[in-house]
Each structure stands twice: as C-alpha cells, then as structure tokens.
Design a protein around this motif. Sequence first.
Motif, short mmCIF file in Angstrom:
data_model
loop_
_atom_site.label_atom_id
_atom_site.label_comp_id
_atom_site.label_asym_id
_atom_site.label_seq_id
_atom_site.Cartn_x
_atom_site.Cartn_y
_atom_site.Cartn_z
N THR A 26 44.38 43.49 42.74
CA THR A 26 45.29 44.26 43.57
C THR A 26 44.82 44.25 45.02
OG1 THR A 26 44.11 46.36 43.34
CG2 THR A 26 45.72 45.82 41.62
N PRO A 27 45.73 44.50 45.96
CA PRO A 27 45.32 44.60 47.36
C PRO A 27 44.26 45.67 47.59
CG PRO A 27 47.70 44.36 47.21
CD PRO A 27 47.20 44.56 45.81
N LEU A 63 51.06 41.30 46.24
CA LEU A 63 51.14 40.85 47.63
C LEU A 63 52.52 40.33 48.01
CD1 LEU A 63 47.73 38.95 47.89
CD2 LEU A 63 48.31 41.10 49.01
N HIS A 89 42.03 35.40 50.10
CA HIS A 89 41.63 36.48 49.21
C HIS A 89 40.63 35.98 48.16
CE1 HIS A 89 44.86 38.35 51.30
NE2 HIS A 89 45.78 37.58 50.73
#
Length: 283
Positions: free
Chosen positions: A123-124, A155, A169
Amino acid sequence: MRRLIRSALFVPASKPRAIDKAAHVGADLLILDLEDSVGPDEKEEARATVDTAMDVWSASGAIRTVRVNALDTPWGAADLRIAAQLADAVIIPKVEQVGDLHEVRSALSSHGSSIPIWAMIETPLGLMNLPGISGATGTGLAGLIAGTNDLAKELRCSPDHDRLALVPHLAQIVCAARARNLYALDSVYNHFRDPKGFRAEAEQGRVLGFDGKTLIHPGQVDLAHLYFGPTPAELERAARIVAAFTDPENAGKGVISLDGDMVERLHLEAARALLSMAGDNDI
C-alpha cells in the motif's frame, strides 16, 4: 550463514493437491496462503491444513511459511496462533506501520514463538512508512516482500509497460531492505504461461537488487533460480577473487589487480558471501 532465497512459492491452503506438489518443486521458500487465495467461506477449513502442509513440506529443504490474514480481520488471530506453533516464519500482508509488526511480535511471543516475520509492502502508506518498518529488526523482521497487485490498485497505476510506474516504489523496498540487512523479494508475475514475460520481469527485479521473486505457479521455480541464482561465470569470478587474495604475494593488500580490474577487499567479502550462499543451496 545467509542462504539464497531465489524463489518463494505461494500455495493456496484450500488446494491439497497444490500443497503436495509444492513439496517437490525445489522452491527456496514455500508460502501457505491463508489470505488472498482463500475465500471468506473457506478460511476456517484452510487453516486446518496448516499442520498437514508443514509436515508434508518438512523434507523439502524449503523455509516453510504461512501468510496469515491481518490481525484486524476475523481470522488473523487464529491464523497467527497456529502459524506460531508450526511454521518456520510468518508472512504479514499489507504492513503499513511499525506498530503492525510490534503487534504481531507480541502475539507470537504470547504463544511462545520466536519465529521470524516477513512484511508485505502493498500500500502507499506502507511505502511512506518504510524507514520505520524496515528498522523494526527487534521484532524479528527477516525480509520485505513487494506486493504490486494491491499496490498498483491503490496507486491507480498500470502494472504493465515494463512496470514503469512501479519501479521507483520497488527500488524503495530494495533500499529499505539493504539498509537493514533484510531480504527483499520481488512481487509475483501473474501470467504463469508466459515464460518470456516472466524472464523480462525477473531480469528487471534482479537489476533492481531483489534477492528473489515470489511465485504463483510451480513452473516458475526453475525460472526464478535461473534468473536470480548466481551464474557459473559469477561463481567462477568469485572463486578467482578469493584465490587471488589468498596468494601470499597479496597478503595484507587492500587492492589488487585481477584480469585487468582493480579489486578491493569489499569485493573479497562479497565473493566469499556469494560462494557461501551458493554452497548452502547446493548450486
């Protein structure tokens, strides 16, 4: 001794035949999945397979792990209880903050278990909190696993086109792992009948610095070993570096010349580590 983990195969706990087959495919790490691949109505029945799976996998030579449901779900606490008793390590999905790891460690300790924890970054918020998460080595954290299916969804980006939107990422995950001497495993490749695509993604993952790749099909194990394991040329080079520094003429030297290259003692350390890991995995 740090061992190679080139392949980490997800095995749905709801599929007994897949559990049996996984024992013989040669994966470095096996993940009995109680989370995404098991529907809500199958959770209780799937958990009952943990004992059998860990026993079936006992002679496989793999690290036997269980991906539990998160502790804030109706199934997480019971999943963790049985994993604490039977598995070599536990994999926690969607880790978003350091408190998640402390909560898991506390629960494991209450069951008398000191097994390692692997954290999935999906997850972000997990990405934003990577420094704290990766720094929680006192919790028994062993590695980070990229979960790009969920990450791409959160995202709102495309996982296709060479994972262009995800590369920054993924690099974050590798950097966080390296800073804390943790394993870093790349995400799954969903198209298991596409070896060409798997090769491209695996080669990208190795270039980024991942130790290995998570997998969804037994047919991907040998491919992961091919792309993430050291090549014969790399092993030969490592052996030559060790031999060169062992030569009495080079005793005490910090830098030597080998095949036209300047080689430092940091390269010697890396060569010894590579040879040790390769020997541990019988490559």
